[in-house]
Scaffold this active site. Structure first.
Site, PDB file in Angstrom:
ATOM      1  N   ALA A  30       0.849  -1.194   0.000  1.00  0.00           N
ATOM      2  CA  ALA A  30       0.000   0.000   0.000  1.00  0.00           C
ATOM      3  C   ALA A  30       0.884   1.244   0.000  1.00  0.00           C
ATOM      4  CB  ALA A  30      -0.954   0.007   1.185  1.00  0.00           C
ATOM      5  N   GLY A  31       1.914   1.185  -0.834  1.00  0.00           N
ATOM      6  CA  GLY A  31       2.936   2.234  -0.862  1.00  0.00           C
ATOM      7  C   GLY A  31       2.586   3.460  -1.673  1.00  0.00           C
TER       8      GLY A  31
ATOM      9  N   GLN B 196      -3.009  -0.874  -5.181  1.00  0.00           N
ATOM     10  CA  GLN B 196      -4.090  -1.184  -6.105  1.00  0.00           C
ATOM     11  C   GLN B 196      -3.697  -0.765  -7.530  1.00  0.00           C
ATOM     12  OE1 GLN B 196      -8.223  -0.344  -4.400  1.00  0.00           O
ATOM     13  NE2 GLN B 196      -6.926   0.936  -3.101  1.00  0.00           N
TER      14      GLN B 196
ATOM     15  N   ASP C 122      -3.677  -7.069  -4.838  1.00  0.00           N
ATOM     16  CA  ASP C 122      -4.564  -7.030  -3.675  1.00  0.00           C
ATOM     17  C   ASP C 122      -3.849  -7.648  -2.481  1.00  0.00           C
ATOM     18  OD1 ASP C 122      -6.530  -7.281  -1.763  1.00  0.00           O
ATOM     19  OD2 ASP C 122      -8.025  -8.142  -3.109  1.00  0.00           O
TER      20      ASP C 122
ATOM     21  N   HIS D 292      -3.386   0.080  10.714  1.00  0.00           N
ATOM     22  CA  HIS D 292      -4.350   0.832  11.529  1.00  0.00           C
ATOM     23  C   HIS D 292      -5.627   1.169  10.755  1.00  0.00           C
ATOM     24  CE1 HIS D 292      -3.033   5.264  10.492  1.00  0.00           C
ATOM     25  NE2 HIS D 292      -3.180   4.531   9.412  1.00  0.00           N
TER      26      HIS D 292
END
EC number: 2.1.1.270
Length: 360
Positions: free
Chosen positions: A203-204, A227, A246, A264
């Site tokens: 998720a960079g 994504q 994903d 988080h």
């Protein structure tokens, strides 16, 4: 009501009133800060190159003369809150005048600086983040698992961002701004990345953190995993590439998986999936790597009440926006062990966050 009290009870009552009023009106400080950012006060003082008097600042901001006293009163509050400081300068006539200078906090609002966090302020105080609180009572009473944001708008925050290009851009700018401060953490914790040949930033986003790591450790092959719609049009190089996918299904293999500001956003069940996929990603080539988590580790017993308050506020933000959570050390430990890892190490970094190294 009986108002007959002794001196001790009176003092307690007055302190309780102050405590209540302070929290009721805390929003004024937030909105005054937002106004200062939108007016460009920090930029004006920075560009002036020296302490700035009220008339100079008002002129630079092109305010109507009738607003000078209003600006003064906003600055009085913001100065009290530590965003600006006052000093004394000599006028052309030799008289002393009050002038304003930047503080470390307001320097974070100077445009064009790598440490500028204006986009984060803008995003956190955007109407889409604030209006949802108007339905909190309804949210508490309904038998439906959804965020407060979804209760207010009818859609989750991610869908909202994907439909609103301006909000998406603001969100990405805010995340990128926060990531730029990560450079300090890298410099102070180089040992965490030593010995690694490859790393996946899960998720960079647009690769801000991966680029910082690549700059500090050119030999590490970095992969930004997000994504497809986020990374599809991004171009890398020999040691920095972008992969769409994903994270709930799989994570590309590497010596290390970086999860910065990721877990988080999600509840324990979904975070467990991400961690298990990350564990599988670092178990390759006959050797075990590690997972590097950058997130908050709440210490409710800390002597720094301000720090703990910020961490607890972040927890409520994650809850209301994403049904996510900030975790205590005990909660991190359970999540890590449930995912099949054998040990971990927590190191405080970046003021209110922690670096958590997790090993198979």
């Amino acid at each position: 009501m009986d108002f007959s009290t002794n001196g001790s009870e009176e003092s307690e009552l007055y302190h309780a009133q102050i405590h209540l009023y302070k929290h009721v009106y805390n929003f004024v400080s937030s909105m005054a800060l937002k106004s200062a950012m939108e007016l460009g006060i920090a930029d004006a003082i920075h560009n002036h190159g020296k302490p700035m008097t009220l008339p100079e600042l008002s002129s630079s901001l092109k305010l109507h003369p009738s607003k000078v006293n209003i600006l003064y009163r906003f600055l009085r509050l913001l100065t009290h809150n530590g965003f600006f400081a006052k000093t004394t300068v000599k006028s052309n006539e030799g008289e002393e005048e009050t002038a304003y200078v930047l503080t470390p906090s307001s320097k974070l609002l100077v445009s064009g600086k790598s440490t500028c966090l204006s986009s984060l302020v803008k995003g956190a105080l955007h109407p889409s983040s604030l209006d949802m609180w108007g339905v909190s009572k309804k949210w508490f009473h309904e038998d439906k698992e959804q965020t407060l944001f979804e209760c207010a708008t009818g859609e989750n925050y991610w869908d909202f961002l994907n439909k609103d290009s301006d909000s998406l851009s603001m969100f990405q700018d805010a995340m990128a701004a926060d990531s730029r401060l990560f450079k300090l953490a890298i410099q102070e914790n180089k040992h965490v990345f030593e010995g690694l040949e490859s790393l996946v930033d899960v998720a960079g986003g647009t690769g801000g953190v991966a680029k910082l790591i690549h700059e500090a450790f050119p030999h590490i092959k970095c992969t930004v995993f997000d994504q497809p719609q986020v990374v599809g049009n991004l171009t890398g190089n020999e040691n920095l590439n972008f992969v769409g996918g994903d994270m709930f299904k799989s994570v590309p293999s590497a010596d290390a998986v970086l999860l910065k500001w990721v877990l988080h956003d999600w509840n324990d069940e979904l975070s467990l999936k991400i961690l298990k996929n990350s564990k599988e990603a670092i178990s390759h080539k006959g050797k075990d790597g590690k997972v590097i988590i950058i997130d908050i580790s709440i210490d409710e017993n800390s002597d720094d009440r301000g720090l703990t308050e910020l961490q607890l506020e972040y927890d409520v933000v994650m809850l209301t926006m994403f049904l996510g959570k900030e975790r205590t050390k005990k909660e991190w430990e359970k999540l890590i062990y449930d995912a099949g890892f054998s040990r971990y190490k927590i190191t405080p970094i970046c003021g209110f966050k922690s670096l958590i190294e997790v090993y198979p």
